[in-house]
Design a protein around this motif. Structure first.
Motif, PDB file in Angstrom:
ATOM      1  N   HIS A  41      29.769  -9.040  17.261  1.00  0.00           N
ATOM      2  CA  HIS A  41      30.972  -8.204  17.272  1.00  0.00           C
ATOM      3  C   HIS A  41      32.149  -8.858  16.553  1.00  0.00           C
ATOM      4  CE1 HIS A  41      29.298  -6.141  21.159  1.00  0.00           C
ATOM      5  NE2 HIS A  41      28.683  -5.745  20.061  1.00  0.00           N
ATOM      6  N   LEU A  42      31.930 -10.075  16.073  1.00  0.00           N
ATOM      7  CA  LEU A  42      32.971 -10.736  15.285  1.00  0.00           C
ATOM      8  C   LEU A  42      32.939 -10.244  13.846  1.00  0.00           C
ATOM      9  CD1 LEU A  42      32.525 -14.419  16.530  1.00  0.00           C
ATOM     10  CD2 LEU A  42      34.459 -12.921  17.040  1.00  0.00           C
ATOM     11  N   SER A  43      34.085 -10.224  13.199  1.00  0.00           N
ATOM     12  CA  SER A  43      34.156  -9.813  11.800  1.00  0.00           C
ATOM     13  C   SER A  43      33.304 -10.743  10.934  1.00  0.00           C
ATOM     14  CB  SER A  43      35.608  -9.836  11.303  1.00  0.00           C
ATOM     15  OG  SER A  43      36.414  -8.951  12.055  1.00  0.00           O
ATOM     16  N   ASP A  44      32.634 -10.167   9.951  1.00  0.00           N
ATOM     17  CA  ASP A  44      31.736 -10.946   9.089  1.00  0.00           C
ATOM     18  C   ASP A  44      32.463 -12.092   8.399  1.00  0.00           C
ATOM     19  OD1 ASP A  44      29.698  -9.222   9.775  1.00  0.00           O
ATOM     20  OD2 ASP A  44      29.921  -7.984   7.970  1.00  0.00           O
ATOM     21  N   GLU A  45      33.704 -11.856   7.976  1.00  0.00           N
ATOM     22  CA  GLU A  45      34.447 -12.861   7.215  1.00  0.00           C
ATOM     23  C   GLU A  45      34.715 -14.129   8.021  1.00  0.00           C
ATOM     24  OE1 GLU A  45      34.524  -9.157   5.344  1.00  0.00           O
ATOM     25  OE2 GLU A  45      35.266  -9.626   7.361  1.00  0.00           O
ATOM     26  N   ILE A  46      34.709 -14.022   9.345  1.00  0.00           N
ATOM     27  CA  ILE A  46      34.904 -15.205  10.177  1.00  0.00           C
ATOM     28  C   ILE A  46      33.757 -16.184   9.971  1.00  0.00           C
ATOM     29  CG2 ILE A  46      35.070 -16.052  12.557  1.00  0.00           C
ATOM     30  CD1 ILE A  46      36.408 -13.423  13.301  1.00  0.00           C
ATOM     31  N   TRP A  47      32.557 -15.641   9.767  1.00  0.00           N
ATOM     32  CA  TRP A  47      31.364 -16.472   9.602  1.00  0.00           C
ATOM     33  C   TRP A  47      31.263 -17.069   8.202  1.00  0.00           C
ATOM     34  CZ3 TRP A  47      29.022 -17.828  13.879  1.00  0.00           C
ATOM     35  CH2 TRP A  47      29.123 -16.990  15.005  1.00  0.00           C
ATOM     36  N   TYR A  48      32.171 -16.694   7.311  1.00  0.00           N
ATOM     37  CA  TYR A  48      32.188 -17.314   5.984  1.00  0.00           C
ATOM     38  C   TYR A  48      32.894 -18.668   6.013  1.00  0.00           C
ATOM     39  CZ  TYR A  48      30.856 -12.642   4.318  1.00  0.00           C
ATOM     40  OH  TYR A  48      30.211 -11.448   4.106  1.00  0.00           O
ATOM     41  N   PHE A  49      33.544 -18.973   7.145  1.00  0.00           N
ATOM     42  CA  PHE A  49      34.188 -20.272   7.367  1.00  0.00           C
ATOM     43  C   PHE A  49      35.144 -20.651   6.233  1.00  0.00           C
ATOM     44  CE2 PHE A  49      30.007 -20.600   9.549  1.00  0.00           C
ATOM     45  CZ  PHE A  49      30.456 -20.730  10.846  1.00  0.00           C
ATOM     46  N   GLY A  50      35.978 -19.701   5.846  1.00  0.00           N
ATOM     47  CA  GLY A  50      36.941 -19.983   4.788  1.00  0.00           C
ATOM     48  C   GLY A  50      37.877 -21.133   5.128  1.00  0.00           C
ATOM     49  N   GLY A  51      38.379 -21.147   6.352  1.00  0.00           N
ATOM     50  CA  GLY A  51      39.301 -22.195   6.756  1.00  0.00           C
ATOM     51  C   GLY A  51      38.615 -23.518   7.028  1.00  0.00           C
TER      52      GLY A  51
END
Length: 203
Positions: A41-51
Motif C-alpha cells: 500500500h506504499l507508493s511505488d516511488e518510496i521503494w526507489y530509495f531516492g533519498g
C-alpha cells in the motif's frame, strides 16, 4: 584561495543534506507517522530509495573525497605535491559527477512522486491505487477527500518528497560547483596564492 579549501566547504555542506535525505526517505515508510499493515500500500516511488540511494549512499563517496582535500597548505594538499595534487582535484571532479547522478536520481523520483500523488485507499471504488492525475491535487484540496487511508498520507508524502526534491537540487548545484572547482584545480594547481612554499608560487 585553495581549491582544496573550497572542496572541503562543499563536503561539509553535503553532510547534513545527506543525513536529512536518509531520514526523509525512511519516514516515507510510515505514512502519516504510523506504520502501515501492508507494504504493497506504499507508493511505488518510496521503494526507489531516492533519498537513501541517490541523495544518500551515492553522495557519501563525493563528500568524503571533498573532505579529504582539506589541507590548505600549498606544499601538501592531500599529502601530495605537484601532479599528485592535480590528480586529487581531478578525482574530486569525477566523484562530483557521481554525486550529480545520484542527486539527479533522487530529484527525478521526488518530482514524479509529487506529480503522481500518493497511493491510498480510494473512496470511489474501495481499492488501493492512485486517484490523482498530473498533480491536479496540488491546486485543489477538495480532491484530497478521494484518499481515505492512510490518514494524512497526502501532506506527509508531499512534504517529505518536496524536502527530497529541494535537497537533490541543492546537491546537484554543490556537486556541479565542485566539478568546475576540481577542473580548475587540475589545470591550475590546488592553490592560487603567490609566495607559498618559500616563494615558489602556485603549483
Amino acid at each position: 584561495m585553495c581549491t582544496g579549501s573550497c572542496a572541503k566547504c562543499l563536503g561539509g555542506t553535503l553532510i547534513p543534506l545527506t543525513v536529512f535525505a536518509f531520514l526523509a526517505n525512511i519516514l516515507l515508510f510510515f505514512p502519516g507517522g504510523k506504520p502501515i499493515d501492508n507494504n504493497d500500500h506504499l507508493s511505488d516511488e518510496i521503494w526507489y530509495f531516492g533519498g537513501i540511494l541517490g541523495s544518500g549512499v551515492l553522495m557519501i563517496f563525493p563528500l568524503l573525497v571533498f573532505l579529504g582535500l582539506k589541507n590548505n597548505d600549498c606544499c601538501g594538499c592531500c599529502g601530495n605535491k605537484s601532479c599528485g595534487k592535480r590528480f586529487a582535484m581531478f578525482t574530486s571532479a569525477i566523484f562530483a559527477a557521481v554525486g550529480i547522478v545520484g542527486a539527479g536520481y533522487s530529484f527525478v523520483v521526488s518530482a514524479v512522486s509529487i506529480n503522481k500523488g500518493p497511493k491510498c485507499f480510494m473512496s470511489s471504488n474501495s481499492t488501493w491505487g492512485y486517484p490523482f492525475h498530473d498533480g491536479d491535487y496540488l491546486n485543489d484540496k477538495d480532491l484530497w477527500s478521494k484518499c481515505k487511508e492512510p490518514a494524512d498520507v497526502i501532506p506527509w508524502n508531499l512534504t517529505l518528497f518536496s524536502i527530497l526534491l529541494v535537497i537533490g537540487g541543492i546537491q546537484i548545484i554543490l556537486c556541479a560547483i565542485q566539478v568546475v572547482n576540481g577542473l580548475l584545480g587540475t589545470l591550475c594547481g590546488d592553490c592560487q596564492c603567490c609566495g607559498c612554499c618559500g616563494g615558489e608560487g602556485p603549483v
